[in-house]
Scaffold this active site. Structure first.
Site, PDB file in Angstrom:
ATOM      1  N   SER A 280      19.952  56.417  71.397  1.00 13.36           N
ATOM      2  CA  SER A 280      19.047  56.220  70.258  1.00 13.36           C
ATOM      3  C   SER A 280      19.534  55.016  69.460  1.00 13.36           C
ATOM      4  O   SER A 280      20.699  54.973  69.062  1.00 13.36           O
ATOM      5  CB  SER A 280      19.059  57.446  69.346  1.00 13.36           C
TER       6      SER A 280
ATOM      7  N   GLU B  57      22.073  52.903  64.950  1.00 12.58           N
ATOM      8  CA  GLU B  57      23.100  53.904  65.231  1.00 12.58           C
ATOM      9  C   GLU B  57      24.315  53.302  65.956  1.00 12.58           C
ATOM     10  O   GLU B  57      25.450  53.686  65.669  1.00 12.58           O
ATOM     11  CB  GLU B  57      22.489  55.042  66.074  1.00 12.58           C
TER      12      GLU B  57
ATOM     13  N   ARG C 169      25.797  62.645  62.228  1.00 10.01           N
ATOM     14  CA  ARG C 169      26.219  61.373  62.852  1.00 10.01           C
ATOM     15  C   ARG C 169      27.283  60.649  62.037  1.00 10.01           C
ATOM     16  O   ARG C 169      27.416  59.434  62.117  1.00 10.01           O
ATOM     17  CB  ARG C 169      25.018  60.432  63.091  1.00 10.01           C
TER      18      ARG C 169
HETATM   19  C1  FAD Z   1      21.706  57.169  77.335  1.00 15.06           C
HETATM   20  C2  FAD Z   1      22.454  57.572  76.087  1.00 15.06           C
HETATM   21  C3  FAD Z   1      22.216  58.790  75.495  1.00 15.06           C
HETATM   22  C4  FAD Z   1      22.897  59.170  74.331  1.00 15.06           C
HETATM   23  N1  FAD Z   1      22.628  60.374  73.780  1.00 15.06           N
HETATM   24  C5  FAD Z   1      23.274  60.763  72.646  1.00 15.06           C
HETATM   25  C6  FAD Z   1      22.998  62.030  72.063  1.00 15.06           C
HETATM   26  O1  FAD Z   1      22.202  62.820  72.550  1.00 15.06           O
HETATM   27  N2  FAD Z   1      23.662  62.358  70.915  1.00 15.06           N
HETATM   28  C7  FAD Z   1      24.591  61.528  70.346  1.00 15.06           C
HETATM   29  O2  FAD Z   1      25.169  61.894  69.325  1.00 15.06           O
HETATM   30  N3  FAD Z   1      24.889  60.320  70.896  1.00 15.06           N
HETATM   31  C8  FAD Z   1      24.256  59.925  72.027  1.00 15.06           C
HETATM   32  N4  FAD Z   1      24.523  58.701  72.589  1.00 15.06           N
HETATM   33  C9  FAD Z   1      25.493  57.811  71.924  1.00 15.06           C
HETATM   34  C10 FAD Z   1      26.914  57.866  72.549  1.00 15.06           C
HETATM   35  O3  FAD Z   1      26.882  58.398  73.835  1.00 15.06           O
HETATM   36  C11 FAD Z   1      27.882  58.677  71.714  1.00 15.06           C
HETATM   37  O4  FAD Z   1      27.973  58.136  70.409  1.00 15.06           O
HETATM   38  C12 FAD Z   1      29.293  58.687  72.319  1.00 15.06           C
HETATM   39  O5  FAD Z   1      30.055  59.698  71.731  1.00 15.06           O
HETATM   40  C13 FAD Z   1      30.040  57.376  72.166  1.00 15.06           C
HETATM   41  O6  FAD Z   1      31.298  57.523  72.813  1.00 15.06           O
HETATM   42  P1  FAD Z   1      31.968  56.321  73.551  1.00 15.06           P
HETATM   43  O7  FAD Z   1      33.258  56.824  74.108  1.00 15.06           O
HETATM   44  O8  FAD Z   1      31.040  55.702  74.546  1.00 15.06           O
HETATM   45  O9  FAD Z   1      32.237  55.331  72.344  1.00 15.06           O
HETATM   46  P2  FAD Z   1      32.114  53.737  72.298  1.00 15.06           P
HETATM   47  O10 FAD Z   1      30.704  53.337  72.480  1.00 15.06           O
HETATM   48  O11 FAD Z   1      33.114  53.130  73.195  1.00 15.06           O
HETATM   49  O12 FAD Z   1      32.548  53.469  70.788  1.00 15.06           O
HETATM   50  C14 FAD Z   1      31.722  53.866  69.718  1.00 15.06           C
HETATM   51  C15 FAD Z   1      32.548  53.878  68.435  1.00 15.06           C
HETATM   52  O13 FAD Z   1      33.537  54.876  68.526  1.00 15.06           O
HETATM   53  C16 FAD Z   1      34.846  54.307  68.402  1.00 15.06           C
HETATM   54  N5  FAD Z   1      35.744  55.014  69.321  1.00 15.06           N
HETATM   55  C17 FAD Z   1      35.516  55.320  70.625  1.00 15.06           C
HETATM   56  N6  FAD Z   1      36.568  55.973  71.123  1.00 15.06           N
HETATM   57  C18 FAD Z   1      37.469  56.096  70.113  1.00 15.06           C
HETATM   58  C19 FAD Z   1      38.770  56.669  69.995  1.00 15.06           C
HETATM   59  N7  FAD Z   1      39.371  57.263  71.020  1.00 15.06           N
HETATM   60  N8  FAD Z   1      39.407  56.594  68.794  1.00 15.06           N
HETATM   61  C20 FAD Z   1      38.816  55.991  67.731  1.00 15.06           C
HETATM   62  N9  FAD Z   1      37.597  55.426  67.777  1.00 15.06           N
HETATM   63  C21 FAD Z   1      36.939  55.477  68.961  1.00 15.06           C
HETATM   64  C22 FAD Z   1      34.683  52.838  68.742  1.00 15.06           C
HETATM   65  O14 FAD Z   1      35.685  52.050  68.115  1.00 15.06           O
HETATM   66  C23 FAD Z   1      33.307  52.563  68.204  1.00 15.06           C
HETATM   67  O15 FAD Z   1      33.398  52.331  66.823  1.00 15.06           O
HETATM   68  C24 FAD Z   1      23.855  58.304  73.753  1.00 15.06           C
HETATM   69  C25 FAD Z   1      24.111  57.056  74.363  1.00 15.06           C
HETATM   70  C26 FAD Z   1      23.401  56.695  75.523  1.00 15.06           C
HETATM   71  C27 FAD Z   1      23.709  55.372  76.172  1.00 15.06           C
END
Ligand code: FAD
Length: 362
Positions: A245, A343, A170
């Protein structure tokens, strides 16, 4: 239209997050191509404002007061697949704004192995390297070859190779040592054409028994297991209104595990996490500290299907989420002496957050 003319003011952010809480952004831009990114960042810099990069908002909690800077939502699109090389590997390139699960579905339909166990994870492709997303025995760091980014320090686009991303559980440089420096615009993956799905995780092994599933079957199995835990975003499932999580699994010295087992008079579940270290499931600690699935505190609750997820029960504010987070952390600390580390990323006023959260590694 130039990026500067598309910047909006006072845009509510709750709807851009899966948890659905939080106030507005002072300024907001949907970045549609790479050139929008430096233009938007210059706009923020000239006004002395912070700029925050938003992907799919699935790992994010926005404070009720919102964010006084500029939010740059990464909406860059485009996916392309190369031809298999002599070893049977294909390079797939996906723009950061692509939906992660749609990308996984496309890889599986092309019979490309390497990301199938990460089916159903919400968010954008660009968000995946940030916290080295993983599930069911697979992590993106295993298939990422390179990440294209805008480097805010040098104001140039660059490509970082896998080793330069500093991936671990992570973690990557994007959320640790170089947090906030890079804006991810494209991710390159190396996938095995006609490869076997990864079936190492217990839930998946139980599902298939002795049978070797196809990639498509593995994807469907992951999705059905995730749905049972409300870990797939579904408007019809209120338990999926979460940020996934909410706490990382603490990594502790093996002796600490022994101490907890002795104090509790019970075997404590754990997984090896490197020399002399073990990972304890945060879900176990939370349940044992007295929080059953479905526990409620005001408008926030523990998911009825997954004790590691904090959910918005409908009308929650960020303050409700933080109150439950703090209650859970205090109970786990009181009972086991362990600090649970959240997280998700927190945006906006973070005075309610743990300032020195760290695992008790001794
Ligand atoms: C129901 C659910 C289930 C999930 N299951 C998992 C799982 O099984 N495993 C897991 O690892 N995670 C899981 N997650 C967490 C999440 O989905 C991941 O961390 C996902 O990759 C976040 O991506 P995002 O585009 O939504 O980022 P955001 O939530 O929009 O941003 C998160 C962080 O990433 C940064 N960021 C986003 N995009 C960029 C970019 N293009 N460049 C630079 N920085 C960026 C943001 O600035 C922020 O700091 C889950 C979440 C939910 C709601």
């Amino acid at each position: 239209m130039s990026a500067l003319y598309r910047i909006k003011e006072n845009v509510p952010l709750a709807g851009f997050t899966t948890l659905g809480v939080g106030g507005p952004a002072r300024y907001f831009l949907s970045a549609l191509d790479e050139d929008d990114i430096p233009a938007a960042l210059r706009f923020a810099e000239e006004r002395g404002l912070e700029a925050f990069v938003l992907g799919g908002g699935s790992n994010l909690v926005v404070s009720d007061a919102g964010f006084g800077g500029l939010v740059v939502k990464i909406d860059l699109r485009g996916v392309c697949f190369g031809e298999p090389d002599e070893n049977g590997f294909v390079i797939a390139e996906a723009a950061a704004g692509e939906d992660w699960d749609e990308f996984v579905a496309e890889c599986v339909s092309r019979e490309l192995a390497g990301v199938e166990c990460m089916s159903g994870i919400p968010g954008s492709v660009g968000g995946t390297p940030v916290q080295n997303v993983g599930a069911y025995g697979q992590e993106v760091s295993e298939t990422i070859v390179a990440v294209r980014c805008f480097d805010r320090k040098t104001a140039r686009f660059i490509e970082l190779g896998n080793a330069e991303c500093g991936f671990s559980y992570r973690k990557s440089i994007f959320n640790t040592s170089e947090k906030g420096r890079y804006v991810v615009t494209k991710v390159k993956f190396r996938l095995a054409a006609g490869g076997e799905p990864r079936v190492v995780y217990r839930d998946l092994k139980d599902h298939f028994g002795e049978r070797s599933p196809s990639l498509a079957e593995a994807r469907e199995a992951v999705l059905s297991i995730r749905r049972r835990k409300s870990m797939v975003i579904d408007a019809a499932d209120p338990n999926s209104r979460s940020a996934g999580s909410f706490f990382k699994n603490p990594i502790v010295a093996a002796e600490v595990l022994g101490e907890i087992a002795t104090a509790e008079g019970i075997d404590v579940p754990s997984f090896p996490a490197g020399e002399g270290l073990v990972k304890i499931p945060a879900a176990w600690l939370i349940e044992r500290a007295g929080f059953a699935k479905g526990y409620r505190l005001g408008e926030a609750g523990i998911s009825a299907n997954h004790s590691l997820a904090i959910v918005n029960l409908g009308r929650a504010k960020a303050a409700d989420i933080f109150a439950l987070m703090n209650e859970v952390r205090a109970a786990v600390k009181g009972r086991f002496g362990l600090e649970l580390v959240p997280e998700p990323v927190f945006l906006g006023d973070n005075s309610v957050l743990p300032q020195t959260a760290s695992e008790r590694v001794v």
